[in-house]
Design a protein around this motif. Sequence first.
Motif, PDB file in Angstrom:
ATOM      1  N   THR A 107      38.251  57.244  71.527  1.00 59.57           N
ATOM      2  CA  THR A 107      39.100  56.270  72.222  1.00 59.57           C
ATOM      3  C   THR A 107      40.398  56.910  72.687  1.00 59.57           C
ATOM      4  OG1 THR A 107      38.183  54.435  70.922  1.00 59.57           O
ATOM      5  CG2 THR A 107      40.296  54.069  72.000  1.00 59.57           C
ATOM      6  N   ALA A 108      41.023  57.715  71.807  1.00 61.97           N
ATOM      7  CA  ALA A 108      42.265  58.397  72.171  1.00 61.97           C
ATOM      8  C   ALA A 108      42.030  59.391  73.304  1.00 61.97           C
ATOM      9  CB  ALA A 108      42.843  59.104  70.948  1.00 61.97           C
ATOM     10  N   TYR A 109      40.889  60.066  73.258  1.00 63.22           N
ATOM     11  CA  TYR A 109      40.539  61.042  74.300  1.00 63.22           C
ATOM     12  C   TYR A 109      40.391  60.358  75.654  1.00 63.22           C
ATOM     13  CZ  TYR A 109      37.329  64.049  76.972  1.00 63.22           C
ATOM     14  OH  TYR A 109      36.718  64.784  77.957  1.00 63.22           O
ATOM     15  N   GLU A 110      39.709  59.226  75.700  1.00 65.23           N
ATOM     16  CA  GLU A 110      39.509  58.504  76.955  1.00 65.23           C
ATOM     17  C   GLU A 110      40.818  57.903  77.455  1.00 65.23           C
ATOM     18  OE1 GLU A 110      36.479  55.744  75.914  1.00 65.23           O
ATOM     19  OE2 GLU A 110      34.841  57.207  76.096  1.00 65.23           O
ATOM     20  N   ALA A 111      41.653  57.421  76.531  1.00 69.55           N
ATOM     21  CA  ALA A 111      42.954  56.859  76.927  1.00 69.55           C
ATOM     22  C   ALA A 111      43.878  57.925  77.499  1.00 69.55           C
ATOM     23  CB  ALA A 111      43.614  56.184  75.722  1.00 69.55           C
ATOM     24  N   ALA A 112      43.657  59.185  77.101  1.00 66.24           N
ATOM     25  CA  ALA A 112      44.466  60.296  77.607  1.00 66.24           C
ATOM     26  C   ALA A 112      43.935  60.837  78.927  1.00 66.24           C
ATOM     27  CB  ALA A 112      44.510  61.415  76.575  1.00 66.24           C
ATOM     28  N   ASP A 113      43.004  60.107  79.560  1.00 59.70           N
ATOM     29  CA  ASP A 113      42.388  60.505  80.835  1.00 59.70           C
ATOM     30  C   ASP A 113      41.538  61.750  80.669  1.00 59.70           C
ATOM     31  OD1 ASP A 113      41.751  60.210  83.489  1.00 59.70           O
ATOM     32  OD2 ASP A 113      43.495  61.314  84.209  1.00 59.70           O
ATOM     33  N   SER A 114      40.872  61.863  79.516  1.00 54.59           N
ATOM     34  CA  SER A 114      39.881  62.917  79.257  1.00 54.59           C
ATOM     35  C   SER A 114      40.392  64.319  79.601  1.00 54.59           C
ATOM     36  CB  SER A 114      38.590  62.622  80.029  1.00 54.59           C
ATOM     37  OG  SER A 114      38.100  61.342  79.720  1.00 54.59           O
ATOM     38  N   PRO A 115      41.430  64.790  78.912  1.00 51.28           N
ATOM     39  CA  PRO A 115      41.959  66.126  79.224  1.00 51.28           C
ATOM     40  C   PRO A 115      41.001  67.227  78.797  1.00 51.28           C
ATOM     41  CG  PRO A 115      42.956  65.295  77.207  1.00 51.28           C
ATOM     42  CD  PRO A 115      42.117  64.175  77.773  1.00 51.28           C
ATOM     43  N   ASP A 116      41.235  68.433  79.302  1.00 50.07           N
ATOM     44  CA  ASP A 116      40.438  69.585  78.894  1.00 50.07           C
ATOM     45  C   ASP A 116      40.841  69.960  77.469  1.00 50.07           C
ATOM     46  OD1 ASP A 116      38.586  71.793  79.522  1.00 50.07           O
ATOM     47  OD2 ASP A 116      40.362  73.024  79.209  1.00 50.07           O
ATOM     48  N   ILE A 117      39.865  70.080  76.580  1.00 50.04           N
ATOM     49  CA  ILE A 117      40.149  70.350  75.171  1.00 50.04           C
ATOM     50  C   ILE A 117      39.331  71.542  74.684  1.00 50.04           C
ATOM     51  CG2 ILE A 117      40.055  69.427  72.820  1.00 50.04           C
ATOM     52  CD1 ILE A 117      40.472  66.675  73.870  1.00 50.04           C
ATOM     53  N   GLN A 118      39.991  72.388  73.909  1.00 46.73           N
ATOM     54  CA  GLN A 118      39.316  73.474  73.212  1.00 46.73           C
ATOM     55  C   GLN A 118      39.600  73.321  71.723  1.00 46.73           C
ATOM     56  OE1 GLN A 118      39.356  77.432  75.226  1.00 46.73           O
ATOM     57  NE2 GLN A 118      41.045  76.580  76.425  1.00 46.73           N
ATOM     58  N   ILE A 119      38.630  73.715  70.923  1.00 49.31           N
ATOM     59  CA  ILE A 119      38.772  73.631  69.459  1.00 49.31           C
ATOM     60  C   ILE A 119      38.594  75.026  68.874  1.00 49.31           C
ATOM     61  CG2 ILE A 119      37.877  72.643  67.320  1.00 49.31           C
ATOM     62  CD1 ILE A 119      36.810  70.297  68.929  1.00 49.31           C
ATOM     63  N   LEU A 120      39.596  75.504  68.165  1.00 53.78           N
ATOM     64  CA  LEU A 120      39.487  76.783  67.464  1.00 53.78           C
ATOM     65  C   LEU A 120      39.124  76.490  66.015  1.00 53.78           C
ATOM     66  CD1 LEU A 120      39.719  79.835  67.384  1.00 53.78           C
ATOM     67  CD2 LEU A 120      42.167  79.589  66.933  1.00 53.78           C
ATOM     68  N   ALA A 121      37.941  76.907  65.614  1.00 53.93           N
ATOM     69  CA  ALA A 121      37.449  76.626  64.261  1.00 53.93           C
ATOM     70  C   ALA A 121      38.143  77.550  63.264  1.00 53.93           C
ATOM     71  CB  ALA A 121      35.941  76.820  64.205  1.00 53.93           C
TER      72      ALA A 121
END
Length: 306
Positions: free
Chosen positions: A209-223
């Motif tokens: 929900t937060a991701y969609e409310a933020a207009d679906s920004p580009d996200i990367q995840i560093l494990a």
Amino acid sequence: MLEHFQSFHFLRPSLLWLAVLAIGVWWIWRKHADPLRGWRAQVDADLLDALIDQSDSKPRSLLPLLVAWLVAVLAIAGPSWKPEPSPFAEDATPLIVLLKADTSMDTPDPEPSRLERAHLKIADLSQARKGQPLALIAYAGSAHLVLPPTKDTSAVATMAAEISPGIMPVPGDRLDLAIARAAELLKDSGGTLLIMTDMGSSGTAEITTAYEAADSPDIQILAIAPVSADTSQLDSLAKSIDARLVPMTDDNTDIQSIVERAARAPVARGADGRVRWQDGGYYLVPLLVVLALLPFRRESQTQETV
């Protein structure tokens, strides 16, 4: 290429219904284009086939016309797969680091701890993005802006080194709050989010929900976990927010990959702050021209034969 495929959408999807109308008109036109349509209702089919001149009675194919109509419908529906670059912004868009600072990050894998490894990766990141906007948000059970986007990337590394679970007011893993906080920074300039975490969050619905409310920004995840660790939770998290999961490496390969992905031209945004997408319908115009010329080519060939 895969990124463009995942971003593909239509700017005016409601106009795709015109494809149904085009197929219907084509079907009716095809029925009425048969020069023997009236005779077929009066004469037995076998007798009619014996009486007609097969070389001159075959109706002209209307399939190219249908294809042209469908291509035109796709064009006006506005296919798009990449954002429109900003004509004004000259600087790189910000990279916002969302650093998890809960107690699980104190786990040694072995020494140093996961959080200390994250500190080192942020230091490497500050060097790789020297002079380009970098921001830092720390989160656990709450999310807090440590530094807004700044070109003084060494300051980000210095502040990140001071982040620990002990200074966080609320324990937990509220990544959704961190994404919502980052959205406030992305509203005017756009940019990329880099989540540094050791495991996926249980609040997937809230994060989506937060991701969609933020207009679906580009996200990367560093494990922030050993290569041998189970990353199934992180895989699920990445899929839920359409993020790119980057395994942590002992060298600088992971950071370079992240920086290259984030080093893209700023995108144009409308008055409402939403990303403006390029209209790819114009690329279909040459194909429409070719399809429009096909009937003229057949007519020319017929005249030459006569």
